[in-house]
Design a protein around this motif. Structure first.
Motif, PDB file in Angstrom:
ATOM      1  N   MET B   1     123.026  59.589 -41.247  1.00 20.77           N
ATOM      2  CA  MET B   1     123.880  60.410 -40.336  1.00 20.77           C
ATOM      3  C   MET B   1     123.768  59.476 -38.883  1.00 20.77           C
ATOM      4  O   MET B   1     123.128  60.411 -38.111  1.00 20.77           O
ATOM      5  CB  MET B   1     123.521  61.820 -40.391  1.00 20.77           C
ATOM      6  CG  MET B   1     124.683  62.630 -39.714  1.00 20.77           C
ATOM      7  SD  MET B   1     124.554  64.395 -40.466  1.00 20.77           S
ATOM      8  CE  MET B   1     122.849  64.945 -40.339  1.00 20.77           C
ATOM      9  N   ASP B   2     124.125  58.679 -38.647  1.00 22.10           N
ATOM     10  CA  ASP B   2     124.014  57.733 -37.554  1.00 22.10           C
ATOM     11  C   ASP B   2     125.609  57.758 -36.835  1.00 22.10           C
ATOM     12  O   ASP B   2     126.615  57.337 -37.472  1.00 22.10           O
ATOM     13  CB  ASP B   2     123.784  56.374 -37.703  1.00 22.10           C
ATOM     14  CG  ASP B   2     123.464  55.598 -36.501  1.00 22.10           C
ATOM     15  OD1 ASP B   2     123.801  56.176 -35.568  1.00 22.10           O
ATOM     16  OD2 ASP B   2     122.821  54.598 -36.627  1.00 22.10           O
ATOM     17  N   PHE B   3     125.678  58.597 -35.868  1.00 20.57           N
ATOM     18  CA  PHE B   3     126.893  58.670 -35.067  1.00 20.57           C
ATOM     19  C   PHE B   3     126.851  57.720 -33.907  1.00 20.57           C
ATOM     20  O   PHE B   3     127.637  57.914 -33.042  1.00 20.57           O
ATOM     21  CB  PHE B   3     127.071  60.071 -34.542  1.00 20.57           C
ATOM     22  CG  PHE B   3     127.019  60.973 -35.641  1.00 20.57           C
ATOM     23  CD1 PHE B   3     126.873  60.904 -36.876  1.00 20.57           C
ATOM     24  CD2 PHE B   3     126.876  62.495 -35.180  1.00 20.57           C
ATOM     25  CE1 PHE B   3     126.950  61.999 -37.524  1.00 20.57           C
ATOM     26  CE2 PHE B   3     126.781  63.565 -36.010  1.00 20.57           C
ATOM     27  CZ  PHE B   3     126.963  63.146 -37.250  1.00 20.57           C
ATOM     28  N   GLY B   4     125.748  56.939 -33.623  1.00 21.45           N
ATOM     29  CA  GLY B   4     125.780  56.064 -32.602  1.00 21.45           C
ATOM     30  C   GLY B   4     127.094  55.175 -32.735  1.00 21.45           C
ATOM     31  O   GLY B   4     127.637  54.752 -33.638  1.00 21.45           O
ATOM     32  N   GLN B 312     129.256  70.714 -28.934  1.00 20.30           N
ATOM     33  CA  GLN B 312     129.184  71.132 -30.429  1.00 20.30           C
ATOM     34  C   GLN B 312     130.528  70.595 -31.101  1.00 20.30           C
ATOM     35  O   GLN B 312     130.154  70.133 -32.359  1.00 20.30           O
ATOM     36  CB  GLN B 312     129.154  72.484 -30.638  1.00 20.30           C
ATOM     37  CG  GLN B 312     127.830  73.249 -30.045  1.00 20.30           C
ATOM     38  CD  GLN B 312     127.823  74.722 -30.213  1.00 20.30           C
ATOM     39  OE1 GLN B 312     127.577  75.143 -31.247  1.00 20.30           O
ATOM     40  NE2 GLN B 312     128.087  75.240 -29.133  1.00 20.30           N
ATOM     41  N   LEU B 313     131.653  70.617 -30.699  1.00 19.76           N
ATOM     42  CA  LEU B 313     132.859  70.185 -31.389  1.00 19.76           C
ATOM     43  C   LEU B 313     132.735  68.614 -31.616  1.00 19.76           C
ATOM     44  O   LEU B 313     133.044  68.136 -32.722  1.00 19.76           O
ATOM     45  CB  LEU B 313     133.958  70.504 -30.372  1.00 19.76           C
ATOM     46  CG  LEU B 313     134.422  71.920 -30.276  1.00 19.76           C
ATOM     47  CD1 LEU B 313     135.754  72.078 -29.334  1.00 19.76           C
ATOM     48  CD2 LEU B 313     134.822  72.590 -31.665  1.00 19.76           C
ATOM     49  N   LEU B 315     130.303  66.793 -31.990  1.00 20.97           N
ATOM     50  CA  LEU B 315     129.168  66.392 -33.135  1.00 20.97           C
ATOM     51  C   LEU B 315     129.889  66.726 -34.289  1.00 20.97           C
ATOM     52  O   LEU B 315     129.725  65.992 -35.434  1.00 20.97           O
ATOM     53  CB  LEU B 315     128.008  66.964 -32.628  1.00 20.97           C
ATOM     54  CG  LEU B 315     127.332  66.606 -31.532  1.00 20.97           C
ATOM     55  CD1 LEU B 315     125.996  67.558 -31.158  1.00 20.97           C
ATOM     56  CD2 LEU B 315     126.580  65.153 -32.044  1.00 20.97           C
ATOM     57  N   LEU B 316     130.543  67.745 -34.430  1.00 20.39           N
ATOM     58  CA  LEU B 316     131.098  68.276 -35.811  1.00 20.39           C
ATOM     59  C   LEU B 316     132.094  67.203 -36.014  1.00 20.39           C
ATOM     60  O   LEU B 316     132.480  66.806 -37.258  1.00 20.39           O
ATOM     61  CB  LEU B 316     131.385  69.626 -35.825  1.00 20.39           C
ATOM     62  CG  LEU B 316     131.726  70.087 -37.162  1.00 20.39           C
ATOM     63  CD1 LEU B 316     130.677  70.078 -38.161  1.00 20.39           C
ATOM     64  CD2 LEU B 316     132.270  71.744 -37.330  1.00 20.39           C
ATOM     65  N   LEU B 318     132.374  63.900 -35.085  1.00 21.80           N
ATOM     66  CA  LEU B 318     131.758  62.866 -35.348  1.00 21.80           C
ATOM     67  C   LEU B 318     131.223  62.686 -37.055  1.00 21.80           C
ATOM     68  O   LEU B 318     131.291  61.935 -37.769  1.00 21.80           O
ATOM     69  CB  LEU B 318     130.794  62.399 -34.426  1.00 21.80           C
ATOM     70  CG  LEU B 318     131.255  61.961 -33.046  1.00 21.80           C
ATOM     71  CD1 LEU B 318     130.169  61.774 -32.245  1.00 21.80           C
ATOM     72  CD2 LEU B 318     132.107  60.759 -33.087  1.00 21.80           C
ATOM     73  N   LYS B 319     130.486  64.152 -37.381  1.00 18.53           N
ATOM     74  CA  LYS B 319     130.122  63.946 -38.464  1.00 18.53           C
ATOM     75  C   LYS B 319     130.945  63.764 -39.794  1.00 18.53           C
ATOM     76  O   LYS B 319     130.725  63.388 -41.009  1.00 18.53           O
ATOM     77  CB  LYS B 319     128.897  65.487 -38.761  1.00 18.53           C
ATOM     78  CG  LYS B 319     128.353  65.523 -40.004  1.00 18.53           C
ATOM     79  CD  LYS B 319     127.699  66.778 -40.142  1.00 18.53           C
ATOM     80  CE  LYS B 319     127.336  66.876 -41.786  1.00 18.53           C
ATOM     81  NZ  LYS B 319     126.506  68.239 -41.907  1.00 18.53           N
TER      82      LYS B 319
END
Lengths: 403, 403, 403, 403
Positions: B1-4, B312-313, B315-316, B318-319
C-alpha cells in the motif's frame, strides 16, 4: 400569544387558495414558455400582467402593506397569505403586488415619502404600474456590516451627487424599473450609525450605468428583473429626492429589513411545503430496485424530518409576526433574527432532499426545485450572513448572565 | 500500500503544475470573456484549442488512458495529476484531452472497438479533433437502477433501429460532438443484466433529434457542450456499429463507471483545494465588525474542518487507485463506492463554506465557486444517488456477519 | 508514503489476533463479573494479571515503546496493533502493558529519566509491576491552554514543594499506582512556554491527598484506576525527582502528547470496528415491523456511512504514523492535529448509531457501547477541545496565503 | 391557536418559580450529598420528602393530572409548569408528585381503576406515599413494536399467572415501589392489537424477582429508583387485579404514551434552558488563549443556535398541548410524534455543546450536564426510536398525495 386565523384571514386564505388553483398554478407553464421565448432576457413574461389584473380584481392586492395605503393587514394576518404565495414564488408575489424589493420600497415611501415623492413613485408602485429597486449592497466591502457602505452622496447646491458601485440590486434589470432607492454616505465624519442617507434616483439619470446582471448559482433571474451591478458616476438628483431625514439612512434600512425578513421567511415556508409535496409525489411515482421510492427508509426519514421542521418554523414565524404586531419590530428583534437564522437553512435542507429524490430532474429546469434551492441558499448570506446574526443573538443571550 | 509518487509521477506533476501556472490560470479570464461573447451558446471558447495544442506539446496529453493508446499511466500515477486539473475543472481536463465523457468513451473504444470503429472514432478522439457523448440516462425511469433503461435497439436486417428518449447527455450539444454511444435494450426477455447493448450513433443520423440543453442549477454548461435531451425515433445504424458484444451493455457500462468515478473524485479534491485557497484569501482580504474575517472563529473552524476532510478524502482516493492497479476494478469495488459516497458530499460542504465566506460574490459568476458547487452537488445523484451506493455497500458489510 | 504492513507487522498482527481470540475476548465476561464483585471499587479485576502474564509470554509486551526499552516498533508498525487492542479497550491495552497513562509516562522516563529514576520507576513500569499517573489538568483553569496551569512547584533547599489542585488524573485511584508525574510552575516570571517543570511524586508522599474519583458520564472507570482529584498541599520531594530540565515542562508535555494522541486514535478505530460489528450483528438478529432491522433503509445507511468513515480515518492515522516515523512528531504536527479533530467525533457518531440499533441494550451495561461512547466523546474535549485544535490548524492553513 | 398563559397558569408559574428558588435549587447540593452517603443505593435522598411536603403545602401537587383526582389543569396550562420543573429534573418533578412513571400509572388508575384498585393504589400514589412502576419493555424483543411483547398473563381459575422477563422498568428498584403495572399477552391468537392486557402486580408477590438495576450510560439512576430487570416466574395475582378490559392493553398503553411523551418534551425544554444558562455562565467565567470563552466565535454560534432551537421546540410543544386539549390525543397524533422526534435530538445537541464549553467538568458529577445528556439521549430510543416515529409520520404525509 394567539396565532389562530381570524375571520378576515380565513376569508383571504380561502380566496387566495382559490386564486392559486384558478390562476397561478395554471400560469406556471405559460410563464416558463414565455420566459424561454422572449427577446429581452430581463423582461417579465407578459402573463404576469394578466395575473396582476386578476389578483387586483379578486381583492388580493398590496396585502403586504399595513395602513391605508395597502391591505391594512397585521403581520399575523399577512403571514399565512404570504406563505401561500411562497408555493409559487416566481409568480404569486408579483401577481399580488407583494414582491420584493418593491414591498420594502413602498413601505419606505409610505412612511417617509414627501407628498411629491408619493405621487411620483408610491402611487404607480401601489398600482403595479412601475417597478423599483433598492441599491445598498456593494461589491468592494463586507456589506454584512452596513457601516462599511462606501458610496458617497454629496450635496452640491440643490443637488445630491451619487458616486459608487453597487451590485446585486434585485429588479434593476427590469425595463420597467423606474427608480432606485440608493443608500450612501452623506456624513463621513458622523457617528457610525448616522453617516448614511437614502436618495431616490430615477433609472434614466445620467451617470447611472446599469452594467450587467449578476447571477445566483447560474440563474440570472431575468424574469424577476435580475440583480444588477450599477455604477454611479456623479449621478445628480435634486435635493428634494432625499428620502426621509439626512443621515438617518442606517435606521431606515434597519426598519426596512424587519418586515422584509419575515416576508422572506413566510414565503420560504410555502416553498418548503411545495418541496415536500413534490418530494412525496415523485417518491410515489417512481420505482427503483423493485419497490416504490416512497418505501425506501431513507426517503421516509427525509419526509418526516421535513414535516417536523416545517411545523417548528411556521410557529416561530407566526410568533414573530404576532410580536411585531404587539410589541413592535424592535421588541421582536430576537425573534426576527431567529427566523432569519433558522428558516433558510432548514428550507435549503428540505429542498436538497427533494432534489435528491428527483434525481437529475431535480437539478433541471423542468422542476422548480433547483432554482428555489439557489434563492433559498442565497438567503443564508443575503442581508447579513447567518453567522453575523448568530453573533448578535448570542450577545443578547450572554448579556442575561453577565454580572 | 505505497501511495508515494514515483519518479514519472513527480516529473509529470512538476510539468503539469508549471503548465497550470503558465497556461491554464491565465486562460481562465480569457475563457470567461470568450464564453460571454460567443454566438453559439454551445461552442467551446476558442482558447481551448490553443490550450490543447500547448498541452500536447508539453507531453500532457491523454494521461488518463492506460495502455498504448494513451499516456500509459496507472491509476495511482494519474490520480495526483487529475487532482491538479481539478483546480481549474472547466479548462484543464479538456486542455489535456482528459475530460468526461470522452475519457470513458475512449476507454470503451480502446477496449471493445473494432479496427474500423477505432479508425473512425477512437483516433480523432485521441487526437482531440472531435468530441463524443454517452447516452444512457433516461427521463422516464429511475436510471439509478440501470436495468430500468427502456430505449430499444432492435435489429432489422443489417441495421439496428434505436428508439427512445435520453437526457442529461453531457457534451452532446457541442457542435463538434460527432458520435454518441447509446445504451438500449436488445433482448427484453434476457436475464436483467444481459438485456442491453451499446451502439455507436453518429450525431447526424436521421431520427436523432437533439431537443434541448438540460440545466444544472441554472447552468446550461454550454462551454462544456451542455447536457442534451435527445429523442431517438427509429434512428438506424449499420450492425457494424455495435460496440462490444450484443447484450453485454450492462457489464460494459459498469466497467466504464469505475474509472469514471475515480476520475471525478480525483478532480473533486482539486476543486476542494481551490475552494480552500479562495476561502482563505477572501477571509484574509475582508474586514467585518472590526476584524479580518480570517479571525472569526466560525470561519477558522470551517477552514480547519475543510483541511481535515480533504486529507482523508485524498488518501481514500489514492488507496482506491492503488487497489484498482493491483487487484483490479472488481476488487476495488467497495473502495470505488466509498469514494463515490464520501467525496461529493464533503466537497459540497467545503464549497458551501467557501461561498458563505464570499457573501454575494460566492454565488455570482465572478468566482468559480457557485458553478463548482452545482456540479459537485449533482455528483451526489449522478451515476447512482448516494443512497443507492450506501445500500449496496451496507449489504456487503452485513454479509460479513450473516451466519 | 508506503502504509503496507511489513513482515514484522504481519507477524505481530497474526499473533495478536490469535491472542485476542484465545485470551482477550473470552476474558471479557470474566472481567465484568470480577468487576461487579470486587470490594475495592478502584482495583483492577484480577484476570488482568493473568492476561499480562500471557501477553508477555506471547511476546506481545510494551509494543508501544520505540527503542531498546520497548518493542522497538515504528509508529507505522504499532498502529495496526494498537487498532486491534482497541477492539477490547478495557482489557487488551492493559494486558499488553500498552495502556495510558503509563505509556506516556514510560516514554518520558525513557527519554528524560536519570538512571536512579529509571531504576525506581521505569523498570517496574516496563515490567507491569506498578502503575503511574500524569497530573496535569486542573479544575480551576481552562487547561486546554497549558499555560494556564497554576500548581506551583517551588524549590526549597534540596526539595521541591508542590501545591495545587489537579483532577481527572487517570489511573491515580488504582491502589497499585505508585508515582505521579506532576506538572507545575517553577518559574512564574519566565516566558510562557518556559515556566513549568515536571516532578516525580510518589503516591504516598505526605501532602498528597487523593480526594475522590471523577466520573465520565456516570462511569467512575474504576477498573482502569479511575480519574482522581488530587490536592497537593506542600507535598515535598527531593530535587533529584525533577524529570528532565527545569522549566522545560511545557515542551515535554507537548512531546508526550503526540504519541498519546495517535495511540488514542489508533485504538478508536478498533472501537469503531467493534461498534460496526455489533451494529451489524444486532441488525441481523432483530426483527421489527415485519422485517429484520438489517433491512431498514436508515440502518443500512448508517452501516455504509460508518464503513466509509472508518476507511478514511484509518488511512489518515496511518499516514500520520508514517510521517512521525519519517519526519518526526514536529513535522507531523498538522496530521496529528487532524486525526485528533477527525477521529473522536466520527467514532462517536458510529457508536451513537450502534447504540440506536441496540435500543435500550445499547445504553446498558450488557454491551460495551455506552461506555465506549462516553470515553470517545470525552476525547473531543480531553487534551484540548476540538475547537482549540481547529483554531490552531486553521492558522497554519491561512498562513500559506498571507502576503 | 392561543398559547398565551391564562390567569391560573400565570399564578401557578409565579408560585412555582418562587418554589424553585426557595426550595428546589437550594436542595440540589443537599440531594447530591445525601445521595453520596446513603446506604441503600436505590433509596431516594431524604430531602425529597421535605420537598414533597413543602410542594403540597404550596399547592404545587399533582398538577400533571387532569380532572378531579389531580390539579385539573389542561395540557396547555401544565406545559409551562412542567418546563420549569425540567430545570431541576431530578428533584422538581418528584417533589411535585409529577414524576414518571407514577404519572402515567396514576392516569391509568384514574381512568380504568376499579374502586378497590383506586383505594389500594391510586390514593397512596396521589398522596405521594408510595411509588409504582410500569413493566412493558422486554430485553428479548424489539419493544419498539409493541406487538412483539412476549410476557404471558394466563388466566388460571381466579388468578392470572404472569411469566416473562422485563427490563428498564424505571423506579422499580425504589424500596418504596409497591406495585407494578405489567403488560403481557392474554390472547395470543387475537388480532395483533387485541392480544395484551395489563395487571397490577404488588412488588412482594412470590415469583416476582427484581434481578438488578440496568444502567444508562453508567448511571444507575438510583436516586430515582433505578431501572430494574424483573423476572416473572409464575407470579400469581387475583383476577380482580386486571386493569381495564381484558385484551385492551395495547390501546391503554398507547393512551398512556401521549401525555407521557409531551411531559418528557416539556421537561426537556427546561433542561435545555438550564443547559444554555450553564453554558453562558461558564463561557463568561473562563478565559482561554487570552480572551473569555464567551468571545470565541464558535461558542457564540452554539449559544445562538441553542436559543433558536429552543424557541421552535417550545412552540411546537405548546401547539401540541393545545391540540390535545382541543381535539384530543388522537387528533394530535402527528404533533405528538413530531415533538417526540424533534425534542430529544435538539436538546441532546444543546447539552453536548454545553458539555464541550465546560471541558472535563462537563462530563463530571460536579455539573448536571452529563447525566442530563444521558437521559436525554436515551429518549431518542425509549418509547420507540426516532426512526420508527419518522416512518409512521412519513406514511401519513405520503398518504396526502396517494391517488
Amino acid at each position: 400569544m394567539d396565532f389562530g386565523f381570524d375571520e378576515r384571514t380565513e376569508e383571504l386564505r380561502t380566496r387566495l387558495l382559490a386564486f392559486m388553483d384558478s390562476h397561478i398554478y395554471p400560469a406556471e407553464p405559460v410563464y416558463a414558455a414565455q420566459a424561454a421565448e422572449r427577446d429581452d432576457p430581463w423582461a417579465p413574461p407578459p402573463v404576469i400582467e394578466d395575473l396582476k389584473a386578476a389578483a387586483r380584481e379578486a381583492g388580493l392586492w398590496n396585502l403586504f402593506l399595513p395602513g391605508e395605503d395597502g391591505g391594512g393587514l397585521t403581520n399575523l394576518q399577512y403571514a399565512p397569505l404570504a406563505e401561500i404565495t411562497g408555493r409559487s414564488p416566481g409568480l404569486a408575489p408579483t401577481a399580488l403586488n407583494c414582491a420584493a424589493p418593491d414591498t420594502g420600497n413602498m413601505e419606505l415611501l409610505s412612511m417617509f415619502g414627501t407628498p411629491p415623492q408619493r405621487d411620483e413613485w408610491l402611487k404607480p408602485l401601489l398600482n403595479g404600474e412601475i417597478r423599483s429597486a433598492f441599491a445598498m449592497t456593494e461589491p468592494d466591502v463586507a456589506s454584512s456590516d452596513a457601516r462599511n457602505i462606501a458610496t458617497t452622496i454629496t450635496r452640491d447646491g440643490d443637488e445630491y451627487v451619487v458616486t459608487g458601485r453597487k451590485w446585486y440590486i434585485s429588479g434593476a434589470m427590469n425595463p420597467n424599473c423606474r427608480v432606485l432607492i440608493v443608500m450612501g454616505v452623506t456624513d463621513p465624519d458622523g457617528p457610525p450609525h448616522r453617516r448614511h442617507s437614502m436618495v431616490l434616483v430615477p433609472t434614466g439619470t445620467p451617470g447611472v450605468d446599469v452594467r450587467r446582471g449578476m447571477h445566483v448559482f447560474g440563474y440570472p433571474d431575468g424574469t424577476k428583473g435580475g440583480h444588477a451591478e450599477i455604477v454611479f458616476d456623479n449621478a445628480r438628483v435634486p435635493v428634494t429626492f432625499l428620502l426621509g431625514d439626512e443621515h438617518a439612512g442606517f435606521a431606515m434600512a434597519q426598519a426596512r429589513l424587519g418586515p422584509g425578513r419575515i416576508h422572506h421567511c413566510m414565503r420560504l415556508i410555502g416553498i418548503a411545503e411545495r418541496a415536500v409535496e413534490l418530494m412525496c409525489r415523485r417518491a410515489l411515482d417512481r420505482t427503483a430496485f423493485g419497490k416504490p421510492v416512497a418505501e425506501q427508509g431513507v426517503v421516509r426519514d427525509w419526509i418526516a424530518e421535513s414535516r417536523v421542521r416545517i411545523e417548528q418554523l411556521r410557529l416561530l414565524v407566526l410568533k414573530t409576526a404576532w410580536l411585531m404586531d404587539t410589541v413592535g419590530n424592535q421588541g421582536a428583534h430576537t425573534e426576527i433574527q431567529s427566523i432569519k437564522i433558522a428558516t433558510p437553512s432548514a428550507v435549503e435542507w428540505i429542498l436538497d432532499k427533494a432534489i435528491q429524490v428527483h434525481g437529475a430532474a431535480g437539478v433541471s429546469q423542468d422542476f422548480p426545485l433547483a432554482q428555489l434551492w439557489s434563492s433559498t441558499r442565497t438567503l443564508r448570506l443575503a442581508d447579513g450572513p447567518d453567522e453575523v446574526h448568530k453573533r448578535s443573538l448570542s450577545r443578547r443571550e450572554l448579556a442575561k448572565y453577565r454580572s
